[in-house]
Design an enzyme around this catalytic site. Structure first.
Site, PDB file in Angstrom:
ATOM      1  N   ASP A 187      -2.639  38.892 -18.404  1.00 51.59           N
ATOM      2  CA  ASP A 187      -3.980  38.824 -18.980  1.00 51.59           C
ATOM      3  C   ASP A 187      -4.139  39.924 -20.024  1.00 51.59           C
ATOM      4  OD1 ASP A 187      -3.806  40.628 -16.691  1.00 51.59           O
ATOM      5  OD2 ASP A 187      -5.919  41.031 -17.035  1.00 51.59           O
ATOM      6  N   HIS A 496       3.955  33.478 -16.570  1.00 55.52           N
ATOM      7  CA  HIS A 496       2.487  33.469 -16.672  1.00 55.52           C
ATOM      8  C   HIS A 496       2.081  34.684 -17.501  1.00 55.52           C
ATOM      9  CE1 HIS A 496      -1.591  32.375 -15.191  1.00 55.52           C
ATOM     10  NE2 HIS A 496      -1.815  33.683 -15.271  1.00 55.52           N
ATOM     11  N   ASP A 542       9.324  28.195 -11.806  1.00 51.57           N
ATOM     12  CA  ASP A 542       9.298  28.691 -13.179  1.00 51.57           C
ATOM     13  C   ASP A 542       8.319  27.854 -13.992  1.00 51.57           C
ATOM     14  OD1 ASP A 542       9.828  29.956 -15.568  1.00 51.57           O
ATOM     15  OD2 ASP A 542      11.681  28.843 -15.952  1.00 51.57           O
ATOM     16  N   GLU A 551       3.990  35.445 -12.803  1.00 49.37           N
ATOM     17  CA  GLU A 551       3.323  36.376 -13.711  1.00 49.37           C
ATOM     18  C   GLU A 551       4.217  37.593 -13.908  1.00 49.37           C
ATOM     19  OE1 GLU A 551      -1.131  38.166 -14.631  1.00 49.37           O
ATOM     20  OE2 GLU A 551      -0.639  37.551 -12.582  1.00 49.37           O
TER      21      GLU A 551
END
Length: 574
Positions: A187, A496, A542, A551
């Site tokens: 993020d 991710h 994956d 992530e």
């Protein structure tokens, strides 16, 4: 989306490469038959692969097909976390540099392995460079970032004080500036608690293996400044952490974030307002520990960084005093904030780490007393359990052990011995037993602890066990994936990670450690019809949607840097 088609093509290519041509009673696919380090092995180091239990030997040949070594595998052993049975095949007798072919009688497929004096130099460079790719505030220029160059995102020069962090001097809506730093994970937010353990681990790597890291270049804008590239990269985040302290009272904001997670867009496309959210005792203590540690490590670079060590120590003392006055301000997520919480309701380990670092850096007698009060036996560190970081720092100063009357070295070596004992008896030759979120970072942190034990004792069992942890990360694991992006035959392709997914480039940004298998969340990719393995060591996919297994995070990459750098440095000086 790019990931769906490329995942299909990658899987098709890999299946073709390792053709299902193994003649066994279960006709297992070739990728299940052998687990091995897909990057390489040290010329004079331990070399181990894992065989499916129906096969009993391996043949190692040179590129001309000449037999170099025949190895018979050990007896088959069942590993409960993976639900399968494997045999160890040790080919450490192979001590010649080169590229070799590994064959399994009864399985019509060849695996290529590399043996060299420096098999992991590019891995550690990539692991450090991954932090550069996660920088906020600056553009990533093509001459440094290569294919992954991009525009700047999140300058964070206009950041609002959230209601949860408001004070009389800085009421809600006050605009402050808090630039620099790394994106925390997949993020676009920044968190003090997670940055503290990350930044400390990198500084610790530099301190413990300075000769190695002093000359290791990774091609970042600061290269050639006179500082080691690892330190320059680390300072990019440390300078941000310093901005998270309220100058009026010394308290530390828990995080800098938007109110919600962004979609999978590039950093410069994210235009949401940014906030500093809540002060917390955890953030203040982690801030204290990091900056006190930084103050003593940066003393060695005073000529190039004048005054920075003093500034770090002064900031650490201010945060410490705030924590003493606010010992139980636990982070509570505001209703309008849904990004990562990093909440922690047990701060004994934070008190111990902060007290340890402040005592080492300043001799504070109150800090010394609290080191004794909060001491507990060490454990494998993570962002929520940082006690062992304090012990690692104290062990750098042997005279303090007697002054504190604590069994620091005895308890630390006992922990390392426990890890080595598990490694020796594990069918997969690894110490990990519990597969939680970010399980690959557990492996990396266990390897880091072993390398610290090796520095303390000189006993090679710790070094060999740490190398085995790296083997696991680089492919000798139950999934068969090499978990560092950009490396291996069976590569992680769909992490991710917003920039890697949104940039339109097939290859993910290299050098990131994928989180790894666990059973914590089994439904993150359920909309794609994916079914995860019920076995914790195999429960990995994956896919971008798998935030629970795929992530990346800065606190996972930091012990990878330490582990690989320490192994490389120790191999150079063996």
């Amino acid at each position: 989306m790019k990931s769906d088609m490329y995942r299909y093509l990658s899987a098709l290519f890999f299946t073709a490469l390792l053709l299902v041509a193994c003649n066994g009673k279960d006709n297992h696919s070739a990728e299940d038959v052998l687990k091995y380090n897909q990057v390489g092995y040290f010329t004079s180091g331990p070399k181990l692969v894992l065989l499916d239990d129906q096969y009993e030997e391996i043949l190692i040949k040179d590129l001309d097909g000449k037999l170099v070594l025949r190895v018979f595998a050990d007896s088959a052993k069942f590993w409960e976390p993976s639900g399968d049975t494997v045999r160890r095949a040790d080919f450490s007798w192979l001590n010649s540099k080169g590229t070799f072919l590994l064959e399994i009688p009864g399985c019509d497929v060849r695996y290529q392995i590399t043996v060299s004096d420096k098999p992991y130099d590019e891995v550690v460079r990539a692991a450090i460079k991954a932090f550069y790719y996660n920088r906020t505030a600056i553009p990533l220029e093509e001459k440094y970032a290569g294919y992954w160059y991009r525009q700047a995102g999140h300058p964070d020069t206009v950041v609002y004080v959230h209601a949860s962090a408001a004070t009389e001097q800085r009421p809600e809506g006050t605009v402050i500036s808090s630039p620099l730093g790394w994106y925390d994970a997949g993020d676009y937010n920044k968190y003090v608690v997670n940055s503290a353990i990350t930044t400390y681990t990198l500084l610790k790597a530099l301190k413990d293996y300075r000769e190695y890291f002093d000359t290791l270049g990774v091609n970042i804008p600061e290269s050639g400044s006179g500082l080691p590239d690892l330190l320059s990269e680390t300072l990019f985040n440390l300078r941000w952490v310093l901005t998270m302290q309220d100058p009026f009272d010394g308290g530390v904001y828990h995080k800098l974030t938007s109110k919600q997670f962004d979609d999978f867009i590039m950093p410069h496309e994210s235009l949401s307002d940014r906030y500093v959210v809540a002060k917390s005792t955890a953030a203040a203590l982690d801030f204290t520990a990091l900056n006190a540690a930084a103050s003593r490590i940066l003393r060695d670079y005073e000529e190039l960084l004048p005054g920075l060590a003093d500034s770090c120590l002064a900031a650490a003392k201010l945060a410490w005093n705030w924590a003493l006055q606010h010992p139980d301000v636990y982070y509570k997520q505001p209703e309008d904030i849904v990004t990562g919480a990093y909440g922690d309701w047990n701060l004994n380990d934070e008190w111990y780490w902060a007290a340890s670092e402040l005592f080492i850096a300043s001799g504070d007698p109150n800090a010394k007393n609290l080191v004794v009060t909060y001491y507990d036996q060490p454990s494998v560190p993570n962002w929520m359990d940082v006690r062992t970081l304090g012990t690692m720092s104290l062990l750098e100063n042997p005279e303090l052990e007697g002054e504190l009357s604590l069994p620091l070295s005895e308890d630390f070596i006992a922990l390392a011995d426990d890890l080595v004992s598990v490694w020796e008896n594990s069918p997969y030759a690894v110490s990990i037993q519990s597969f939680a979120w970010g399980s690959n970072s557990t492996v990396a942190n266990e390897g880091m602890l072993k390398m610290c034990a090796y520095r303390l004792s000189g006993n090679r069992k710790y070094l060999e066990s740490a190398i085995s942890d790296l083997d696991y990360i680089l492919g000798r694991n139950a999934t068969g994936y090499c978990f560092v992006t950009g490396f291996g035959e069976k590569r992680v392709m769909n992490i991710h990670h917003r920039p890697s997914e949104a940039d339109g480039i097939h290859e993910p940004i290299p050098g990131f450690l994928a989180g790894g298998p666990n059973l914590d969340v089994l439904t993150d990719c359920s909309d794609d019809g994916n079914e995860r393995s019920p076995f914790p060591a195999k429960s990995y996919v994956d896919m971008v949607c798998s935030y629970s297994t795929n992530e990346i995070a800065i606190n996972w990459n930091a012990p990878l840097v330490y582990l690989v750098g320490a192994i490389n440095a120790s191999a150079m000086t063996k």
